[in-house]
Enzyme design. Structure first.
Site, mmCIF file in Angstrom:
data_model
loop_
_atom_site.group_PDB
_atom_site.id
_atom_site.type_symbol
_atom_site.label_atom_id
_atom_site.label_comp_id
_atom_site.label_asym_id
_atom_site.label_seq_id
_atom_site.Cartn_x
_atom_site.Cartn_y
_atom_site.Cartn_z
ATOM 1 N N HIS A 69 0.804 5.807 -1.340
ATOM 2 C CA HIS A 69 0.172 6.893 -2.102
ATOM 3 C C HIS A 69 0.844 6.977 -3.468
ATOM 4 O O HIS A 69 1.748 7.770 -3.691
ATOM 5 C CB HIS A 69 0.337 8.221 -1.363
ATOM 6 N N HIS A 78 0.845 -1.190 0.000
ATOM 7 C CA HIS A 78 0.000 0.000 0.000
ATOM 8 C C HIS A 78 0.881 1.241 0.000
ATOM 9 O O HIS A 78 1.979 1.244 0.572
ATOM 10 C CB HIS A 78 -0.936 0.009 1.209
#
Ligand code: NAG
Ligand code: NAG
Ligand code: NAG
Length: 340
Positions: free
Chosen positions: A131, A129
């Site tokens: 951004h 995970h």
């Protein structure tokens, strides 16, 4: 005498009717049980003959899921669930830290990252995970492709959340001093004064995250980017949920990827940790502000993507919850396999 006889006959009839009705109900009940047993039998028989495409343990252990989370969409709560489950379900969770908070990787990093993710078997199965804008592995010549998942949020809610997050922080890391700490200007005042922090162009984030690593993706208002984002969402993502229906997103994931998310729904419902991270002192914008933002072209386009994702998610969810009349969930199996 005749009357007594009649009454007697009538009561006999009544009793007979009741008995018949009772047995009919009983037969129906037994038939139902029989059908269920028969179904189970068929299921177990076909299973033993392997007509059901069983998920092969080995394949599942190669699973790589990438969650390219968009800031301020409830992603910390969701990732929290994954971190809580990873030990019990035997998979790894890895945070992709792209320095300088850049959402686009340089070309050499794209290639290295794609090679590393697909070839690093020691950490598989894994959930990555970070951004990071959508990265199409097809372009990078890898032999396998990861599964993408994501969450999307109403664009104005996300912007307001981000606005106050920069000023007040959140309950997740309350002592971290944020970029705009101490700034007391409300979102309403910011919009009224036309300051840059609440500029609708700042909402241009979910479209580029789903669109990816092309130049056009990051041009606020690009129609090509919006179309690309929609196409990627349905073609390259296993499932995209909405922040407003986090529980359903987790349930869908548990059904589709039990290897990673077994027990996730239960965990999300029962732990108070999963609901963590709320931006502190967030004020709801006024109706006037909302109307003003909604007039902007960027809001309209971001909202179009949100609505598109929501409709698709509802469709996926409905298919998942549909059951046969006897309450059995949908299955599929193979028949007429020839030659024998
Ligand atoms: C990412 O790495 C940088 C440099 O090591 C660090 O300062 C930053 O806190 C990290 N970001 C997160 C979200 O952990
Ligand atoms: C992937 O990157 C990590 C961190 O740099 C490294 O430890 C690992 O060996 C790499 N794996 C492969 C297969 O390249
Ligand atoms: C929920 O919070 C309470 C107190 O805030 C704590 O005692 C309890 O252990 C927590 N439950 C879970 C499952 O974390």
């Amino acid at each position: 005498m005749l009357n007594v006889h009649k009454i007697w006959l009538l009561s006999c009839l009544c009793v007979v009717v009741i008995i018949v009705l009772y047995f009919q109900a009983e037969i129906a009940r037994l038939e139902d049980i029989y059908h269920r047993l028969e179904y189970r039998l068929v299921q177990s028989r076909t299973e033993s003959r392997q007509f059901f495409p069983k998920t092969v343990e080995k394949d599942d252990d190669d699973l790589v899921v990438i969650y390219n989370r968009v800031p301020k969409t409830g992603s910390t709560s969701f990732v929290g669930v994954a971190y809580d489950l990873c030990k019990k379900n035997h998979f790894k969770v890895l945070h992709i830290n792209i320095t300088a908070n850049m959402h686009v990787m340089s070309l050499n990093n794209q290639y290295k990252f794609a090679q590393n993710v697909t070839q690093w078997h020691e950490v598989k199965p894994a959930l990555y995970h970070g951004h990071m804008a959508f990265l199409n592995f097809e372009r990078l010549g890898t032999s396998s492709k990861p599964l993408y998942i994501n969450l999307i949020r109403k664009p104005l809610d996300r912007l307001v959340s981000y606005y106050y997050f920069l000023r007040n922080g959140d309950n997740f890391r309350p002592h971290l001093v944020r970029k705009k700490h101490g700034d007391k200007v409300t979102f309403d005042e910011c919009v009224e004064k036309g300051q840059p922090d609440c500029d609708p162009n700042n909402m241009w984030l979910q479209v580029p995250f789903f669109c990816g690593h092309s130049a056009q993706c990051w041009k606020p208002g690009s129609h090509w980017a919006l179309q690309q984002a929609k196409a990627n969402l349905v073609n390259h993502y296993l499932v995209v949920g909405v922040t407003e229906e986090m529980l359903d997103f987790i349930t869908v994931l548990e059904a589709a990827l039990p290897r990673l998310f077994k027990g996730a729904t239960e965990h999300y419902l029962n732990s108070n940790k999963s609901h963590l991270r709320q931006t502190s002192s967030k004020l709801q914008p006024s109706q006037e502000t909302i109307e003003r933002i909604q007039q902007s072209n960027i809001w309209k386009m971001e909202n179009e993507l949100y609505e598109f994702a929501l409709e698709h998610f509802k469709f996926v969810k409905k298919r998942l919850l549909i059951k046969e009349p006897n309450g059995v969930a949908q299955i599929f199996f193979y028949e007429k396999i020839r030659p024998k």
